[in-house]
Scaffold this motif. Structure first.
Motif, PDB file in Angstrom:
ATOM      1  N   LEU A  60      -1.298  -4.422   0.072  1.00 40.26           N
ATOM      2  CA  LEU A  60       0.020  -4.797   0.597  1.00 40.26           C
ATOM      3  C   LEU A  60       1.125  -4.030  -0.118  1.00 40.26           C
ATOM      4  CD1 LEU A  60      -0.255  -8.692   0.935  1.00 40.26           C
ATOM      5  CD2 LEU A  60      -0.285  -7.001   2.772  1.00 40.26           C
ATOM      6  N   ALA A  96       4.159 -11.580  -2.620  1.00 45.85           N
ATOM      7  CA  ALA A  96       3.262 -11.211  -1.527  1.00 45.85           C
ATOM      8  C   ALA A  96       2.101 -12.183  -1.414  1.00 45.85           C
ATOM      9  CB  ALA A  96       2.758  -9.788  -1.730  1.00 45.85           C
ATOM     10  N   ASN A 116      -4.038  -7.635  -2.360  1.00 46.91           N
ATOM     11  CA  ASN A 116      -2.662  -7.708  -2.808  1.00 46.91           C
ATOM     12  C   ASN A 116      -2.106  -6.319  -3.099  1.00 46.91           C
ATOM     13  OD1 ASN A 116      -0.806  -8.324  -5.618  1.00 46.91           O
ATOM     14  ND2 ASN A 116      -0.355  -9.550  -3.809  1.00 46.91           N
TER      15      ASN A 116
END
Length: 392
Positions: free
Chosen positions: A375, A195, A372
């Motif tokens: 996500l 990601a 992060n």
């Protein structure tokens, strides 16, 4: 600038040893502008593992509690490389003690804890950063340069996967990696890397859809002793349930272009297989972690008669390599361990007070670590709602 920096690493497992080795080499990379680096302690609750790592990498001692490291006057910088669920307590305690902290990804095992850690970092007198190690990979950094400079140009589509096989055998022993809520398995472990790499190259992800989480092996045997990293140790005949995901997949929309993602810890034959293609308006690029000293590059020649990928061997003209390897000649070769060295060097440069103009690119902030995890949380939410689109 301080006369010296005392270093500790909490966690003597696989990634912990990578951090320990990285600090040992950091002062040998590039120009000798860092203060003296003192390798002080390896911390691990398993005294044997800590002692072995301390001797192997030349640290003065080992400690069996993070509190001992927090209280030690001879330690300034600490890497935290332990189970995700333990990050918050340890990191907050170290920051309160005035230590500079480099935390392994993901920031925590819950978004609530990650946000609390980011708040603690903002209020700390010391520096807190997260290790997004693949940002230091020369091939990935070079592809980013090609996109940003306009050589490849605007991103149209990203396709990435991170396949590993440390869990493909049903006899692989139970560990903390197999415990936790949905999304804390393969998605958190290796999907976190994929990601942040995608956003490093393509910009911010705007939405997630098509999330899927799957558990392929539903129970695992308890080990007979302590286990480091992904080791396949002797096991008992007692089994515990696997709580999280062996496999995850999702789609993403960037501000420009789209992306598809797939991660696994049960992909037999793929020990550590991060690879991706990024397709752009002027061509495309491929990266495969199993061949880290090269990328594949396609630049459109307009006629179409000679279109296709060509191999680009990375060397001193590409990011990190000139001065960043003891032998920095073309085609010498390098790998993932070198990226940990660049990461440690960048963190120490910031701690030492070198300006950004004089330094390697800074390590990611805790706020980026929260991003992060947001996500990953969106992927999990999508998966738990039949692939629903989640806007970020």
């Amino acid at each position: 600038m301080a006369e010296s920096l005392g270093i500790a690493v909490i966690g003597a497992g696989m990634a912990g040893k990578a951090h320990a080795a990285a600090y040992r080499t950091a002062s040998t990379l590039y120009s000798p502008v860092l203060p003296e680096v003192r390798l002080v302690s390896i911390g691990d609750v398993n005294a044997e593992f800590g002692s072995l790592a301390a001797r192997r990498f030349g640290y003065e001692r080992n400690d069996t509690s993070w509190q001992a490291i927090a209280e030690a006057d001879d330690i300034d910088v600490v890497s935290v490389v332990i189970a995700n669920s333990l990050h918050r307590e340890v990191v907050e305690g170290l920051l309160a003690a005035g230590k500079h902290v480099l935390c392994e990804k993901p920031l925590s095992d819950s978004l609530e804890d990650a946000r609390a850690m980011a708040e603690a970092a903002r209020n700390a007198s010391s520096i807190a950063r997260i290790g997004f190690t693949f940002r230091r990979t020369p091939g990935i950094a070079y592809i980013r340069d090609l996109i940003r400079s306009g050589v490849l140009g605007k991103v149209l589509h990203f396709s990435g996967r991170y396949w590993t096989d440390y869990g493909f055998s049903p006899s692989a022993p139970m560990s903390w990696r197999y415990k936790g809520s949905p999304g804390s398995g393969a998605l958190a472990d290796v999907g976190s890397h994929l990601a942040y790499v995608s956003e490093f190259l393509c910009g911010d992800i705007q939405s997630i859809s098509g999330g899927r989480l799957s558990t392929a092996i539903h129970k695992r045997p308890l080990p007979l002793g302590a286990v480091i990293g992904h080791d396949h140790a002797a096991v008992s005949d007692t089994f515990e349930a696997v709580e999280n995901d062996d496999y995850a997949a999702f789609n993403a929309e960037f501000a420009n272009g789209a992306g598809s993602f797939e991660v696994s810890r049960v992909a037999a034959g793929h020990a550590n297989s991060l690879n991706f293609e990024v397709f752009c308006e002027n061509g495309a690029a491929k990266f495969d972690q199993r061949r880290p000293a090269e990328i594949q590059l396609f630049l459109n020649d307009e006629s179409g008669n000679e279109n296709g990928y060509r191999q680009v061997i990375l060397g001193p003209g590409h990011p990190y390599i000139a001065g960043g390897l003891a032998m920095d000649a073309p085609e010498v070769g390098f790998g993932q361990n070198d990226a940990f060295g660049y990461q440690a060097r960048a963190f120490l440069e910031e701690v030492a007070g070198l300006s950004e103009a004089e330094s390697l690119p800074r390590c990611a902030t805790f706020d980026e670590g929260v991003r992060n995890m947001e996500l990953l949380g969106a992927v999990t939410e999508s998966a738990l709602n039949n692939g629903k689109k989640i806007t970020l």
